[in-house]
Design a protein around this motif. Structure first.
Motif, PDB file in Angstrom:
ATOM      1  N   ILE A  38       0.787  -1.253   0.086  1.00  0.00           N
ATOM      2  CA  ILE A  38      -0.163   0.024  -0.062  1.00  0.00           C
ATOM      3  C   ILE A  38       0.893   1.019   0.193  1.00  0.00           C
ATOM      4  O   ILE A  38       1.842   1.302   0.586  1.00  0.00           O
ATOM      5  CB  ILE A  38      -1.015   0.025   1.178  1.00  0.00           C
ATOM      6  CG1 ILE A  38      -1.833  -1.122   1.291  1.00  0.00           C
ATOM      7  CG2 ILE A  38      -1.811   1.165   1.046  1.00  0.00           C
ATOM      8  CD1 ILE A  38      -2.568  -1.483   2.721  1.00  0.00           C
ATOM      9  N   GLU A  39       0.586   2.217  -0.812  1.00  0.00           N
ATOM     10  CA  GLU A  39       1.298   3.567  -0.851  1.00  0.00           C
ATOM     11  C   GLU A  39       0.207   4.613  -0.889  1.00  0.00           C
ATOM     12  O   GLU A  39      -0.690   4.727  -1.449  1.00  0.00           O
ATOM     13  CB  GLU A  39       2.117   3.619  -1.953  1.00  0.00           C
ATOM     14  CG  GLU A  39       3.088   4.803  -1.926  1.00  0.00           C
ATOM     15  CD  GLU A  39       4.025   5.056  -3.241  1.00  0.00           C
ATOM     16  OE1 GLU A  39       4.504   5.956  -3.367  1.00  0.00           O
ATOM     17  OE2 GLU A  39       4.105   3.893  -3.908  1.00  0.00           O
ATOM     18  N   VAL A  40       0.559   5.495   0.244  1.00  0.00           N
ATOM     19  CA  VAL A  40      -0.092   6.708   0.504  1.00  0.00           C
ATOM     20  C   VAL A  40       0.470   7.834  -0.140  1.00  0.00           C
ATOM     21  O   VAL A  40       1.583   8.130   0.176  1.00  0.00           O
ATOM     22  CB  VAL A  40      -0.800   7.005   1.613  1.00  0.00           C
ATOM     23  CG1 VAL A  40      -1.543   8.128   1.817  1.00  0.00           C
ATOM     24  CG2 VAL A  40      -1.483   5.595   2.424  1.00  0.00           C
ATOM     25  N   ARG A  41       0.050   8.560  -1.205  1.00  0.00           N
ATOM     26  CA  ARG A  41       0.802   9.586  -1.875  1.00  0.00           C
ATOM     27  C   ARG A  41      -0.061  11.044  -1.334  1.00  0.00           C
ATOM     28  O   ARG A  41      -1.145  11.293  -2.001  1.00  0.00           O
ATOM     29  CB  ARG A  41       1.005   9.576  -3.103  1.00  0.00           C
ATOM     30  CG  ARG A  41       1.970   8.393  -3.561  1.00  0.00           C
ATOM     31  CD  ARG A  41       2.153   8.379  -5.084  1.00  0.00           C
ATOM     32  NE  ARG A  41       2.963   7.452  -5.410  1.00  0.00           N
ATOM     33  CZ  ARG A  41       3.497   7.068  -6.756  1.00  0.00           C
ATOM     34  NH1 ARG A  41       2.873   7.692  -7.774  1.00  0.00           N
ATOM     35  NH2 ARG A  41       4.085   5.920  -7.147  1.00  0.00           N
ATOM     36  N   HIS A  42       0.691  12.047  -0.817  1.00  0.00           N
ATOM     37  CA  HIS A  42       0.348  13.151  -0.381  1.00  0.00           C
ATOM     38  C   HIS A  42      -1.443  13.444  -0.281  1.00  0.00           C
ATOM     39  O   HIS A  42      -1.966  14.073  -0.883  1.00  0.00           O
ATOM     40  CB  HIS A  42       0.777  14.208  -1.696  1.00  0.00           C
ATOM     41  CG  HIS A  42       2.186  14.232  -1.878  1.00  0.00           C
ATOM     42  ND1 HIS A  42       3.042  14.619  -0.809  1.00  0.00           N
ATOM     43  CD2 HIS A  42       3.067  13.402  -2.854  1.00  0.00           C
ATOM     44  CE1 HIS A  42       4.481  14.590  -1.104  1.00  0.00           C
ATOM     45  NE2 HIS A  42       4.358  13.809  -2.287  1.00  0.00           N
TER      46      HIS A  42
END
Length: 361
Positions: free
Chosen positions: A3-7
Motif C-alpha cells: 500500500i502506498e499513500v501519496r500526499h
C-alpha cells in the motif's frame, strides 16, 4: 499487497483531518496507526479502504492507482470496533454473508461456502459456536467472528479500526497475542488503528505515530519507543517525566546531572527539555560517583514487580520513579527518606526559542 499513500489530504468543512500524508506499507506487514483522538488515523484508514474519498492525493495498491476504486474492487477486509455483526444471523451465516452476496458468476457453491466458513471457524478457534447468535457470544468471541467474516472474502488487505477498543483489558491482551499469531500464519498486509500505545508496540511490525492529521514518525516498535523523533512521540509512548534543564558550555544540566547536547542542537540554545521514563531512574541512600540530584520520598506503591515511588526533587518538582522489587527491598525505602537520584537513560530535546528556565540549578 503493498500500500502506498501519496500526499493525501482530507478536510471536513474547515477541519483538516489528514494533511499531506505520505506512507508506504510493504506487502505482508502489520502496521499500527497510533495517535490521540482526532489525529486523523481513522480517516486515513477509511481512505485506504475506499470508505472516504481524499480531497487530494492518491492510494496505490501494488503500485497501481486505486484511488477511484470501490471498497469491493480494492479487495479489502474491514473490521469495525463494534463488530457490526448481523444480529438475526447465526455465526455461520455472518461469516458466509460476503460470499453469498457475490454476483452469481463469482459466487462459490454452497459446499465451497461451507468448507470455507468451517476453515475460518477453526482458524479463529470458535468452530463450536457456528449455530450461535451474536447476542450469545462474549465480546472477544464477537470480535473473532467479525475478523473471520472479513477474511471470508479472501481480502488482499485487512483493515481494523480500534479492533479491541470495546473490550476489557484482560480480553484485549489475549486478543492482541492471538492477532499477532494469526497474522504470522496468514502473512496478509494489515493496518490497524489504535490509541493504545502498548497494543501498537506489542502487535505491529511498524508503528505510524500521528497527530493533528500528520505523520510524526514511522518506525519499528523499538525505534519509536527508544529513539523518538520528537517530544510528542516520547511523551505519547508511555509514562514519562519532563525536566526543564539549562544549557551551559555545550552541556545540559538537570540538578547535578550533566548530559551532552544533541548533535543537532542550535548553537544559541540556552534551555532544554529532558525526558526520562520512570524505570530509567535509580535511587541511592548515599551520593554516587556520577551526577545525581536529591529528592524526598513522598509515596510508595509496592504492589507488583515494579515498585512505584513518588518523589519531590530538591527544587520542588514531582518525579515518578519505578524500581524493581528486589532493588526496593535492598534499599529498605520508606516514606520521608532523602534519596539521591541518578539516570540510566534519558532523551534530550533542544528548543532554541525557549527562554532560560529557572528550574533546576
Amino acid at each position: 499487497m503493498s500500500i502506498e499513500v501519496r500526499h493525501v489530504t482530507k478536510k471536513f468543512g474547515t477541519f483538516t483531518a489528514v494533511q499531506d500524508v505520505s506512507l508506504q506499507i510493504p506487502t505482508g506487514e502489520l502496521v499500527a496507526l497510533l495517535g490521540p483522538s482526532g489525529s486523523g488515523k481513522t480517516t486515513l484508514l477509511r481512505i485506504i479502504a475506499g470508505l472516504e474519498v481524499p480531497d487530494s492525493g492518491s492510494i496505490l495498491f501494488d503500485g497501481e492507482d486505486a484511488t477511484s476504486r470501490s471498497v469491493r474492487e480494492r479487495k479489502v477486509g474491514f473490521v469495525f470496533q463494534h463488530y457490526a455483526l448481523f444480529r438475526n444471523m447465526t455465526v455461520f451465516e455472518n461469516i458466509a454473508f460476503g460470499l453469498r452476496v457475490r454476483p452469481r458468476k463469482r459466487r462459490p457453491t454452497s459446499h465451497e461456502i461451507r468448507d470455507r466458513v468451517d476453515r475460518l471457524l477453526q482458524l479463529v478457534q470458535l468452530e463450536w459456536l457456528a449455530d450461535r447468535y451474536p447476542s450469545q457470544l462474549s465480546g472477544g468471541q464477537r470480535q473473532r467472528i467479525a475478523l473471520a467474516r472479513a477474511l471470508a472474502v479472501e481480502p488482499k488487505v485487512l483493515l481494523l479500526d480500534e479492533p479491541f477498543g470495546a473490550l476489557d483489558a484482560r480480553v484485549r491482551q489475549e486478543l492482541r497475542r492471538w492477532l499477532r499469531r494469526l497474522h504470522d500464519n496468514l502473512h496478509i498486509t494489515g493496518v490497524f488503528v489504535t490509541h493504545d500505545q502498548e497494543e501498537a508496540l506489542e502487535v505491529a511490525d511498524q508503528v505510524v505515530v500521528t497527530n493533528h492529521g500528520q505523520i510524526i514518525q514511522v518506525g519499528t516498535p523499538e525505534e519509536v519507543y527508544h529513539r523518538p523523533a520528537s517530544p510528542f512521540v516520547y511523551n505519547f509512548l508511555g509514562k514519562v517525566n519532563l525536566f526543564h534543564a539549562r544549557v551551559e558550555g555545550g552541556k545540559v544540566y538537570v540538578g547535578g546531572i550533566q548530559m551532552p547536547l544533541p548533535e543537532d542542537a542550535h548553537p544559541d540554545a540556552t534551555t532544554a527539555k529532558v525526558y526520562v521514563r520512570p524505570h530509567h531512574f535509580d535511587l541511592h541512600h548515599q551520593p554516587e560517583g556520577k551526577g545525581h540530584f536529591r529528592a524526598r520520598v513522598l509515596h510508595i506503591n509496592p504492589a507488583g514487580p515494579q515498585v512505584k515511588v513518588e518523589l519531590e526533587t530538591e527544587w520542588g518538582e514531582a518525579v515518578h520513579a519505578e524500581i524493581p522489587d528486589e532493588r526496593y527491598r535492598q534499599l529498605k525505602l520508606e516514606k520521608g527518606d532523602e534519596v539521591y537520584v541518578t539516570l540510566k537513560d534519558e532523551k534530550v530535546f533542544i528548543d532554541a526559542s525557549e527562554k532560560p528556565d529557572s528550574n533546576p540549578t
